[in-house]
Design a protein around this motif. Sequence first.
Motif, PDB file in Angstrom:
ATOM      1  N   HIS A   1       0.833  -1.221   0.000  1.00  0.00           N
ATOM      2  CA  HIS A   1       0.000   0.000   0.000  1.00  0.00           C
ATOM      3  C   HIS A   1       0.860   1.261   0.000  1.00  0.00           C
ATOM      4  O   HIS A   1       0.729   2.138   0.864  1.00  0.00           O
TER       5      HIS A   1
ATOM      6  N   GLU B   1       0.640   3.737  -1.712  1.00  0.00           N
ATOM      7  CA  GLU B   1      -0.128   4.969  -1.913  1.00  0.00           C
ATOM      8  C   GLU B   1      -0.391   5.684  -0.583  1.00  0.00           C
ATOM      9  O   GLU B   1      -0.749   6.865  -0.574  1.00  0.00           O
ATOM     10  N   ASN B   2      -0.213   4.981   0.548  1.00  0.00           N
ATOM     11  CA  ASN B   2      -0.426   5.579   1.865  1.00  0.00           C
ATOM     12  C   ASN B   2       0.872   6.037   2.525  1.00  0.00           C
ATOM     13  O   ASN B   2       0.879   6.308   3.736  1.00  0.00           O
TER      14      ASN B   2
ATOM     15  N   TYR C   1       0.441   8.992  10.148  1.00  0.00           N
ATOM     16  CA  TYR C   1       0.519   7.929   9.141  1.00  0.00           C
ATOM     17  C   TYR C   1       1.018   6.654   9.826  1.00  0.00           C
ATOM     18  O   TYR C   1       2.215   6.494  10.059  1.00  0.00           O
TER      19      TYR C   1
ATOM     20  N   TYR D   1       1.858   0.296   4.826  1.00  0.00           N
ATOM     21  CA  TYR D   1       1.496   1.700   5.012  1.00  0.00           C
ATOM     22  C   TYR D   1      -0.021   1.784   5.154  1.00  0.00           C
ATOM     23  O   TYR D   1      -0.765   1.461   4.227  1.00  0.00           O
TER      24      TYR D   1
ATOM     25  N   PRO E   1      -3.757   3.790   5.943  1.00  0.00           N
ATOM     26  CA  PRO E   1      -4.342   5.092   5.600  1.00  0.00           C
ATOM     27  C   PRO E   1      -4.095   6.108   6.716  1.00  0.00           C
ATOM     28  O   PRO E   1      -4.060   5.756   7.897  1.00  0.00           O
TER      29      PRO E   1
END
Length: 465
Positions: A242, A244-245, A355, A396, A398
């Motif tokens: 992931h 993108e996170n 995060y 990772y 959200p």
Amino acid sequence: MGPFVSPFNNLLCMLLGISFTVWFTLLLVFIIVPAIFGLSFGIRTLYMKTLLKVFKWATLRIERGAKEKNHLLYKTNANGIIAKEPTSLEEELIRRNGCNRELNGPTTTIGHTPSSSEYEMSDIFYFFRRGIESIVDDEVTKRFSAEELESWNLLTRSNYNFQHISTRLTVLWGLGVVIRYGFLLPLRLTLAATGVSLLVFFTTLIGLLPNGRLKCFLSEKVHLMCYRICVRALTAIITYHHSENKPKNGGICVANHTSPIDVIILASDGCYAMVGQIHGGLMGIIQRSMVKACPHIWFERSEVKDRHLVAKRLSDHVKDKTKLPILIFPEGTCINNTSVMMFKKGSFEIGSTVYPVAIKYDPKFGEAFWNSSKFGMVNYLLRMMSSWAIVCSVWYLPPMTRQEGEDAVHFANRVKAAIARQGGLVDLLWDGGLKREKVKDTFKEEQQKLYSKILVGVQEDRSRS
């Protein structure tokens, strides 16, 4: 003798020169250059698959040999040594008192419902049983020692299952020692020295440049290159999920903490602003050079305990959206990667976007957990570099923010629960500081207050009736 010794010395020097040339050429071509560009030839993945086949063969050979010699194999119990009853204090007392009333016959007390609790001598057995359970199978202190393996990974002869099974297995173990200490350890030491030297040299040079976009760009590229070289110094095989996170500028990245190399694992996939105490020696040299190229946050020893100063420095950093995300490990100590313990609330009071990142190591190839009470830093790093490999997965999650009306403690627990759930770790409320400190009296007082509330509640019900 002179004419005969001189040619021999010349030949020896020539062979050594050729050896070093070949050695550094291989390092440059297959490790350092791919690390600069973030490439991989798949050698480490092939190496991991080969190790898995060897471990599987060794495990089968141990099991077969144990059957032939009628030896019992040691098996770890993931559920603990004993089976604990997950009942609360109130439930236990209600059940116990209910059983007592059934034995003593029906009561005629007005307003005394079957769910009420009153003081009984037998109540002490609940506390006695829970105390014995904690002594026999403590769910806290066992998080501060290395996780037990179900199968032998050929790293040590102290495994519970290891006995002299066959000559082939012993030869295989000996060959593994030669490979790890004769080839892998020198290679990894060379790579580690190369990565650290390049980091100090290039960050010092970049620090001479004026602040601007060029300086930030070069700093990020140098940090990524050097951390990737250090990752290869551990033969680390990392799977990132992931992406993108991934943390963004102006945020705070929080992760569970198993080892000092957690920093290298995360920083090889993205740049972060580090937070820590200023050290002396080699670590101090590295810190001073890094802060010249990137705005890391280092504290003096006298400043670490000043919570307001620490919070202000962190808050000022995250307000600047051009600065790198801060990397923090809220547990404050290393846990053996089977659980996540209490997060300190300081980093969750700032009000920035958090995060979460979950890190899970595979102990089959090498134990990443740092037991600081047993091994010093140098000893630990040598053990790491003489293991087979470091294999881990990074998730990772959200981004998360504080909800309306939510305090820092509940926010920290919510983030911790998400990390534990994603990494397949046990979510514990205990403080990791128990590694070196005694249990606070407040924990005992909470149980006393709970018990007294149950008794007082019964008396109030009776008085009203």
